[in-house]
Design a protein around this motif. Structure first.
Motif, PDB file in Angstrom:
ATOM      1  N   SER A  45      30.117  21.883  73.445  1.00  7.87           N
ATOM      2  CA  SER A  45      30.998  22.568  71.957  1.00  7.87           C
ATOM      3  C   SER A  45      32.177  21.066  72.058  1.00  7.87           C
ATOM      4  O   SER A  45      32.479  20.346  71.856  1.00  7.87           O
ATOM      5  CB  SER A  45      32.124  23.396  72.373  1.00  7.87           C
ATOM      6  N   LEU A  46      32.602  21.381  70.265  1.00  6.48           N
ATOM      7  CA  LEU A  46      33.877  20.609  70.180  1.00  6.48           C
ATOM      8  C   LEU A  46      34.526  21.285  69.035  1.00  6.48           C
ATOM      9  O   LEU A  46      34.123  22.350  68.838  1.00  6.48           O
ATOM     10  CB  LEU A  46      33.111  19.287  69.117  1.00  6.48           C
ATOM     11  N   VAL A  47      35.901  20.323  69.231  1.00  2.56           N
ATOM     12  CA  VAL A  47      37.354  21.231  68.071  1.00  2.56           C
ATOM     13  C   VAL A  47      37.951  19.964  67.169  1.00  2.56           C
ATOM     14  O   VAL A  47      37.844  18.737  68.195  1.00  2.56           O
ATOM     15  CB  VAL A  47      38.613  21.423  69.102  1.00  2.56           C
ATOM     16  N   GLU A  48      37.667  20.490  66.135  1.00  2.00           N
ATOM     17  CA  GLU A  48      38.072  19.410  65.068  1.00  2.00           C
ATOM     18  C   GLU A  48      39.459  20.210  64.959  1.00  2.00           C
ATOM     19  O   GLU A  48      39.556  21.091  64.550  1.00  2.00           O
ATOM     20  CB  GLU A  48      37.478  19.480  63.962  1.00  2.00           C
ATOM     21  N   TYR A  49      40.555  18.456  65.010  1.00  2.18           N
ATOM     22  CA  TYR A  49      41.667  18.783  64.604  1.00  2.18           C
ATOM     23  C   TYR A  49      41.743  18.455  62.973  1.00  2.18           C
ATOM     24  O   TYR A  49      41.183  17.442  62.415  1.00  2.18           O
ATOM     25  CB  TYR A  49      42.626  17.509  65.726  1.00  2.18           C
ATOM     26  N   VAL A  50      43.348  18.747  62.303  1.00  2.00           N
ATOM     27  CA  VAL A  50      43.875  18.760  61.249  1.00  2.00           C
ATOM     28  C   VAL A  50      43.533  17.837  60.512  1.00  2.00           C
ATOM     29  O   VAL A  50      43.186  16.917  59.375  1.00  2.00           O
ATOM     30  CB  VAL A  50      44.831  19.405  60.687  1.00  2.00           C
ATOM     31  N   ASP A  51      43.822  16.404  62.250  1.00  6.83           N
ATOM     32  CA  ASP A  51      44.036  15.166  61.161  1.00  6.83           C
ATOM     33  C   ASP A  51      42.140  14.633  61.255  1.00  6.83           C
ATOM     34  O   ASP A  51      42.509  13.391  60.987  1.00  6.83           O
ATOM     35  CB  ASP A  51      44.654  14.042  62.323  1.00  6.83           C
ATOM     36  N   GLY A  52      41.224  15.495  61.496  1.00  7.86           N
ATOM     37  CA  GLY A  52      40.245  14.857  61.261  1.00  7.86           C
ATOM     38  C   GLY A  52      39.550  13.864  62.504  1.00  7.86           C
ATOM     39  O   GLY A  52      38.421  13.624  62.820  1.00  7.86           O
ATOM     40  N   SER A  53      40.056  14.308  63.993  1.00  4.43           N
ATOM     41  CA  SER A  53      39.990  14.028  64.866  1.00  4.43           C
ATOM     42  C   SER A  53      38.801  15.059  65.422  1.00  4.43           C
ATOM     43  O   SER A  53      39.113  16.099  65.260  1.00  4.43           O
ATOM     44  CB  SER A  53      40.890  13.736  66.098  1.00  4.43           C
ATOM     45  N   VAL A  54      37.952  14.762  66.136  1.00  3.07           N
ATOM     46  CA  VAL A  54      36.734  15.651  67.202  1.00  3.07           C
ATOM     47  C   VAL A  54      37.655  14.993  68.695  1.00  3.07           C
ATOM     48  O   VAL A  54      36.981  14.508  69.072  1.00  3.07           O
ATOM     49  CB  VAL A  54      35.823  15.341  66.364  1.00  3.07           C
ATOM     50  N   LEU A  55      37.673  16.607  69.499  1.00  2.05           N
ATOM     51  CA  LEU A  55      37.648  16.270  71.267  1.00  2.05           C
ATOM     52  C   LEU A  55      36.239  17.543  71.322  1.00  2.05           C
ATOM     53  O   LEU A  55      36.004  18.108  71.234  1.00  2.05           O
ATOM     54  CB  LEU A  55      38.730  16.821  71.578  1.00  2.05           C
ATOM     55  N   ALA A  56      35.657  16.421  72.637  1.00  2.00           N
ATOM     56  CA  ALA A  56      34.064  17.785  73.271  1.00  2.00           C
ATOM     57  C   ALA A  56      33.995  17.450  74.576  1.00  2.00           C
ATOM     58  O   ALA A  56      34.870  16.385  74.399  1.00  2.00           O
ATOM     59  CB  ALA A  56      33.165  16.886  71.992  1.00  2.00           C
ATOM     60  N   GLN A  57      33.553  18.687  74.689  1.00  3.34           N
ATOM     61  CA  GLN A  57      33.388  17.630  76.348  1.00  3.34           C
ATOM     62  C   GLN A  57      31.812  17.819  76.231  1.00  3.34           C
ATOM     63  O   GLN A  57      30.665  18.785  75.969  1.00  3.34           O
ATOM     64  CB  GLN A  57      33.953  19.304  76.837  1.00  3.34           C
ATOM     65  N   LEU A  58      31.456  16.709  77.693  1.00  2.85           N
ATOM     66  CA  LEU A  58      30.481  16.665  77.251  1.00  2.85           C
ATOM     67  C   LEU A  58      30.085  17.114  78.953  1.00  2.85           C
ATOM     68  O   LEU A  58      30.489  16.778  80.315  1.00  2.85           O
ATOM     69  CB  LEU A  58      29.967  15.232  77.631  1.00  2.85           C
ATOM     70  N   GLY A  59      28.623  16.979  79.498  1.00  5.66           N
ATOM     71  CA  GLY A  59      28.674  17.084  81.270  1.00  5.66           C
ATOM     72  C   GLY A  59      26.987  17.656  80.969  1.00  5.66           C
ATOM     73  O   GLY A  59      26.205  17.814  79.846  1.00  5.66           O
ATOM     74  N   LEU A  60      26.177  17.555  81.929  1.00  6.62           N
ATOM     75  CA  LEU A  60      25.091  17.706  82.161  1.00  6.62           C
ATOM     76  C   LEU A  60      24.876  18.907  81.425  1.00  6.62           C
ATOM     77  O   LEU A  60      25.535  19.895  82.938  1.00  6.62           O
ATOM     78  CB  LEU A  60      24.535  17.244  83.288  1.00  6.62           C
ATOM     79  N   PRO A  61      23.886  19.885  81.357  1.00  8.34           N
ATOM     80  CA  PRO A  61      23.627  21.339  81.354  1.00  8.34           C
ATOM     81  C   PRO A  61      23.068  22.030  83.167  1.00  8.34           C
ATOM     82  O   PRO A  61      22.767  22.120  83.228  1.00  8.34           O
ATOM     83  CB  PRO A  61      22.448  21.720  80.534  1.00  8.34           C
ATOM     84  N   ASP A  62      24.710  22.326  84.008  1.00  9.49           N
ATOM     85  CA  ASP A  62      24.895  23.252  84.682  1.00  9.49           C
ATOM     86  C   ASP A  62      25.764  24.184  85.153  1.00  9.49           C
ATOM     87  O   ASP A  62      26.979  23.492  84.460  1.00  9.49           O
ATOM     88  CB  ASP A  62      25.071  22.005  86.403  1.00  9.49           C
ATOM     89  N   MET A  63      25.320  25.192  85.625  1.00  6.03           N
ATOM     90  CA  MET A  63      26.620  26.092  85.040  1.00  6.03           C
ATOM     91  C   MET A  63      27.681  26.030  86.097  1.00  6.03           C
ATOM     92  O   MET A  63      28.955  26.624  85.668  1.00  6.03           O
ATOM     93  CB  MET A  63      25.982  27.751  84.997  1.00  6.03           C
ATOM     94  N   ARG A  64      27.413  25.002  87.160  1.00 12.54           N
ATOM     95  CA  ARG A  64      28.035  25.150  88.323  1.00 12.54           C
ATOM     96  C   ARG A  64      29.542  24.440  87.608  1.00 12.54           C
ATOM     97  O   ARG A  64      30.628  24.922  88.369  1.00 12.54           O
ATOM     98  CB  ARG A  64      27.907  24.460  89.064  1.00 12.54           C
ATOM     99  N   LEU A  65      29.253  23.614  86.175  1.00 13.46           N
ATOM    100  CA  LEU A  65      30.772  23.224  86.293  1.00 13.46           C
ATOM    101  C   LEU A  65      31.578  24.146  85.287  1.00 13.46           C
ATOM    102  O   LEU A  65      33.000  23.986  85.778  1.00 13.46           O
ATOM    103  CB  LEU A  65      29.959  21.706  84.916  1.00 13.46           C
ATOM    104  N   PRO A  66      31.103  24.838  84.211  1.00 15.10           N
ATOM    105  CA  PRO A  66      32.037  25.615  83.621  1.00 15.10           C
ATOM    106  C   PRO A  66      32.760  26.711  85.142  1.00 15.10           C
ATOM    107  O   PRO A  66      34.021  27.254  84.484  1.00 15.10           O
ATOM    108  CB  PRO A  66      31.473  26.602  82.730  1.00 15.10           C
ATOM    109  N   VAL A  67      32.103  27.122  86.133  1.00 16.29           N
ATOM    110  CA  VAL A  67      32.288  27.772  86.860  1.00 16.29           C
ATOM    111  C   VAL A  67      33.422  27.456  87.874  1.00 16.29           C
ATOM    112  O   VAL A  67      34.764  27.842  88.190  1.00 16.29           O
ATOM    113  CB  VAL A  67      31.351  28.530  87.916  1.00 16.29           C
TER     114      VAL A  67
END
Ligand code: MG
Length: 389
Positions: free
Chosen positions: A257-279
């Protein structure tokens, strides 16, 4: 005289939904860091044999199962292994696990509306909740936020998209946020026409291209109801107006997923699809746990695709806006009708497209109403299900 270095106290976890996919990911993380984490209470559903082996392995002080018959089977099997662990049943059992006095954090990973009551009880008892049960937030986000604020408990997202947003928001002032962008794999029918979708079977809907998940969420991914529910979930988790939450189809499920900021910058989080990462992120927060798992190799992947979500073929994305306009009653009806419809689809009683039709029908019957107590919310959930009988 030297210093005595005290070992860091281990975090005590109460785990609801132990035998599901998030439960398994959680236990995998726990077993990688036995000095940091300990499971003190565990709740499972109907898979009693798996719960027996988990109880033998993790030795919690309290167990709960869905049904009475499961409880006696579990008690006997544990007795045979010389273990005497109290076993509770049903919702009271799940609530007892969620409020287990020894627990510091509750991993709430039950499926569906039944997950709400235990999540609420945990927050009311002042326990941090790592929340995978998105239905809780969909049905009662406003209330859960109030309860958490009053007891000082934190709600930590476990859903991969919401974990990504949480990470992308880290340290940023809220007023800089322009919008949240939830990515969606698009499910197995991403390129199907409506005519093709009308014909799909439960078995086809169960084949998710990227994620290994339970049947409810897999079918929700195929209809994109899952993404619709995640919009409501994000609305409450990050206290942001729904107009600022968008969906972007991303078939590779690498950008979570991503967050767009008011200055137009977009920050995202990347990773392999593995639920152990968010856990691991939620359990370790604010630290990051060193996980010895396959690493993301972008060069090997080569290409990431992004496609605008098609509201015509996936009515869930249109209906969720309608649900949000209808306040708490809209969100509860949306979720309840979807649960009823998914069950009917799995039983072969209705077709795939009728899932969203059922949700639309429920939304058409709902009058806007906001609720301030758990009882009102649960009663309204039951009323919607009765209307659909
Ligand atoms: Mg998700």
């Amino acid at each position: 005289m030297g210093y005595i270095v005290l070992p860091e106290a281990s975090k005590k976890i109460a785990l609801l939904g132990a035998t599901g996919s998030i439960g398994r990911s959680t236990l995998d993380i726990v077993s990688r860091f036995p000095e940091r984490y300990q499971v003190v209470a565990m709740g499972g559903g109907k898979n009693v044999s798996e719960l027996i082996s988990l109880a033998r392995r993790f030795r919690p002080q309290l167990l709960s199962v869905q049904e009475e018959s499961g409880a006696s089977e579990l008690t006997m099997a544990l007795k045979d292994s010389g273990l005497s662990i109290p076993v509770m049943v049903g919702q009271p059992g799940a609530v007892a696990v969620a409020t287990c006095p020894q627990a510091d954090i509750v991993v709430a990973a039950m499926v569906g509306a039944v997950g709400l009551e235990p999540a609420h009880a945990a927050l009311a008892a002042g326990k941090d909740v790592a929340l995978a049960n998105k239905e809780s937030m969909v049905m009662a986000g406003r209330l859960l936020n109030q309860v958490a604020a009053s007891t000082g408990a934190a709600i930590l997202p476990l859903d991969s998209e919401h974990s990504a947003i949480w990470q992308a928001l880290n340290g940023e002032p809220k007023k800089g946020v322009e919008k949240l962008i939830l990515t969606a794999s698009g499910g197995p029918f991403r390129e199907f026409s409506l005519a093709e979708m009308a014909q799909v079977t439960p078995a086809q809907a169960m084949r998710h291209p990227r994620w290994q998940m339970g049947p409810k969420i897999t079918i929700d991914s195929a209809t994109m109801m899952n993404k619709a529910l995640e919009i409501i979930e994000a609305r409450w988790l990050f206290d942001i107006v729904p107009e600022r939450i968008e969906v972007l189809v991303h078939p590779q499920s690498i950008v979570h997923s991503l967050v767009e900021y008011v200055d137009g910058s977009v920050l995202a989080q990347l990773g392999l699809p593995d639920m152990r990462l968010p856990v691991a992120y939620a359990l370790g927060y604010p630290e990051r746990l060193a996980l010895d798992l396959p690493k993301l190799d972008l060069a090997a992947i080569g290409q990431l695709d992004f496609i605008r979500a098609d509201v015509k073929r996936f009515p869930a994305l249109r209906l969720v806006r309608k649900a949000l306009e209808a306040g708490d009653s809209g969100a509860i009806a949306f979720n309840a009708a979807n649960e009823v419809a998914v069950e009917r689809f799995r039983q072969g009683e209705i077709g795939f497209l009728e899932i969203s039709e059922t949700v639309e029908k429920a939304l058409n019957m709902v009058v806007r109403e906001d609720f301030s107590t758990l009882t009102e919310i649960l009663d309204f959930d039951v009323r919607v299900r009765q209307l659909l009988l």
